[in-house]
Design an enzyme around this catalytic site. Structure first.
Site, mmCIF file in Angstrom:
data_model
loop_
_atom_site.group_PDB
_atom_site.id
_atom_site.type_symbol
_atom_site.label_atom_id
_atom_site.label_comp_id
_atom_site.label_asym_id
_atom_site.label_seq_id
_atom_site.Cartn_x
_atom_site.Cartn_y
_atom_site.Cartn_z
ATOM 1 C CE1 TYR A 180 3.282 0.292 -3.652
ATOM 2 C CE2 TYR A 180 4.390 1.133 -5.609
ATOM 3 C CZ TYR A 180 3.974 0.065 -4.828
ATOM 4 O OH TYR A 180 4.249 -1.220 -5.221
ATOM 5 C CE1 TYR A 214 5.908 0.510 -9.327
ATOM 6 C CE2 TYR A 214 4.022 -0.939 -9.003
ATOM 7 C CZ TYR A 214 5.278 -0.491 -8.613
ATOM 8 O OH TYR A 214 5.899 -1.047 -7.529
ATOM 9 N NE ARG A 235 8.717 -4.633 -9.330
ATOM 10 C CZ ARG A 235 8.458 -5.379 -8.256
ATOM 11 N NH1 ARG A 235 8.121 -4.801 -7.121
ATOM 12 N NH2 ARG A 235 8.513 -6.700 -8.316
ATOM 13 C CG HIS A 238 3.933 -5.814 -7.497
ATOM 14 N ND1 HIS A 238 4.324 -4.986 -8.521
ATOM 15 C CD2 HIS A 238 4.396 -5.231 -6.355
ATOM 16 C CE1 HIS A 238 4.998 -3.967 -8.036
ATOM 17 N NE2 HIS A 238 5.052 -4.081 -6.721
ATOM 18 C CG HIS A 240 4.812 -4.767 -2.115
ATOM 19 N ND1 HIS A 240 6.040 -5.319 -2.401
ATOM 20 C CD2 HIS A 240 4.657 -3.716 -2.959
ATOM 21 C CE1 HIS A 240 6.614 -4.625 -3.375
ATOM 22 N NE2 HIS A 240 5.797 -3.654 -3.731
#
Length: 311
Positions: A180, A214, A235, A238, A240
């Protein structure tokens, strides 16, 4: 050299007097628990009293059942101290701990039970920020070079199929390396984040990048905990999404592209079957340009209608 501070720490009584009843000296395990529960009975707020009582009952029972040693308890305290010290305004290690223990997913599921026809909730995660920029429909949340092109579109509806115009969508995701924007030390502003509103027909659409699976951060105490528990820290890919509209329950969810090996063992228990989506490959240069992508002749298309619940 600065002069040493002359200020002295002063401990001040909170002004609450001793209880009006006598407590036996805490010389047995049972007495310690009983005394604490008696003191908890003086809490004026009914909900606080209930929560505190249950916390004491279950925590003390856990200590007794496991016969936890002093060393183990001090290690636990040190672990929680490290979780707090690792947390920053843009990295919430406590949320990560809640996530990997399944607490975030459990609290979410208990407070927002599934409603037939409505979009399911998913965990917020520890990488949400408050600085996502407002974009127009069709614009991009990603700077160039962050991953393979993805276009996300759909409608926001109520459970009766009516469009919800003006719904505020917030979206954020990791880049193709699984990071991120907040995980980059030279971050100078938001990237792969955006806010947009549905149009008069409840439609929305924006450019993003194809998400990748990731690992959650492994350089902190939560990452070390997963190794101790013999659990992977991955994870599935995806994106969000939150959706907020007047008169509707706010939705916090995520979309998970199908085919990922980690879908059923997501380390934060966020995946629900209804949130697993298909990405369609579009190989047409004109369509790629029409969608606003600056180069290449292909992109992935994700179409998903979001259904909100009225309050």
């Amino acid at each position: 050299m600065a002069a040493p501070s002359t200020e002295q720490t002063v401990n001040v009584s909170n002004g609450i007097p001793p209880p009006s009843f006598d407590l036996p000296y805490p010389e047995t395990p049972e007495t310690i628990t009983e005394n604490l529960l008696k003191l908890g009975g003086t809490i004026q707020n009914t909900r606080h009293r209930f929560l505190f009582t249950k916390l004491v009952e279950h925590l003390h029972q856990y200590i007794k059942e496991t016969s936890i040693t002093t060393e183990e308890w001090m290690n636990s305290i040190q672990f929680l101290t490290q979780v707090g010290q690792t947390s920053t305004p843009i990295r919430q290690e406590f949320i990560l701990l809640s996530d990997v223990l399944g607490v975030s997913a459990l609290v979410d599921l208990l407070n927002t039970p599934a409603i037939p026809g409505a979009t399911a909730n998913s965990v917020l995660g520890p990488f949400h920020t408050d600085d996502a920029p407002l974009i127009e429909n069709g614009e991009s949340i990603a700077s160039e070079g962050k991953g393979k092109y993805l276009y996300i579109e759909g409608r926001v509806l109520d459970t009766e199929g009516n469009p919800v115009p003006g719904a505020l969508i917030e979206t954020w995701q990791a880049d193709e390396t699984g990071l991120y924007d907040t995980q980059y030390p030279d971050r100078d502003g938001p990237d792969l984040r955006g806010l947009l509103k549905t149009d008069k027909d409840g439609k929305y659409g924006y450019r993003a990048v194809v998400p990748e699976a990731y690992p959650i951060p492994g350089d902190g105490p939560v990452g070390e905990l997963l190794v101790t528990l013999n659990r992977h820290n991955m994870r599935p890919a995806h994106i969000h999404i939150t959706v907020d509209a007047p008169g509707y329950r706010k939705l916090t969810t995520a979309l998970y592209p199908e085919g990922n090996v980690y879908l059923r063992s997501d380390c934060v228990f966020g995946v629900k079957e209804s949130l697993v989506v298909k990405l369609v490959e579009v190989t047409d240069e004109k369509e790629t340009r029409r969608r606003g992508f600056p180069k290449g002749n292909m992109f992935k298309l994700l179409t998903f209608d979001i259904v909100l619940v009225k309050q």
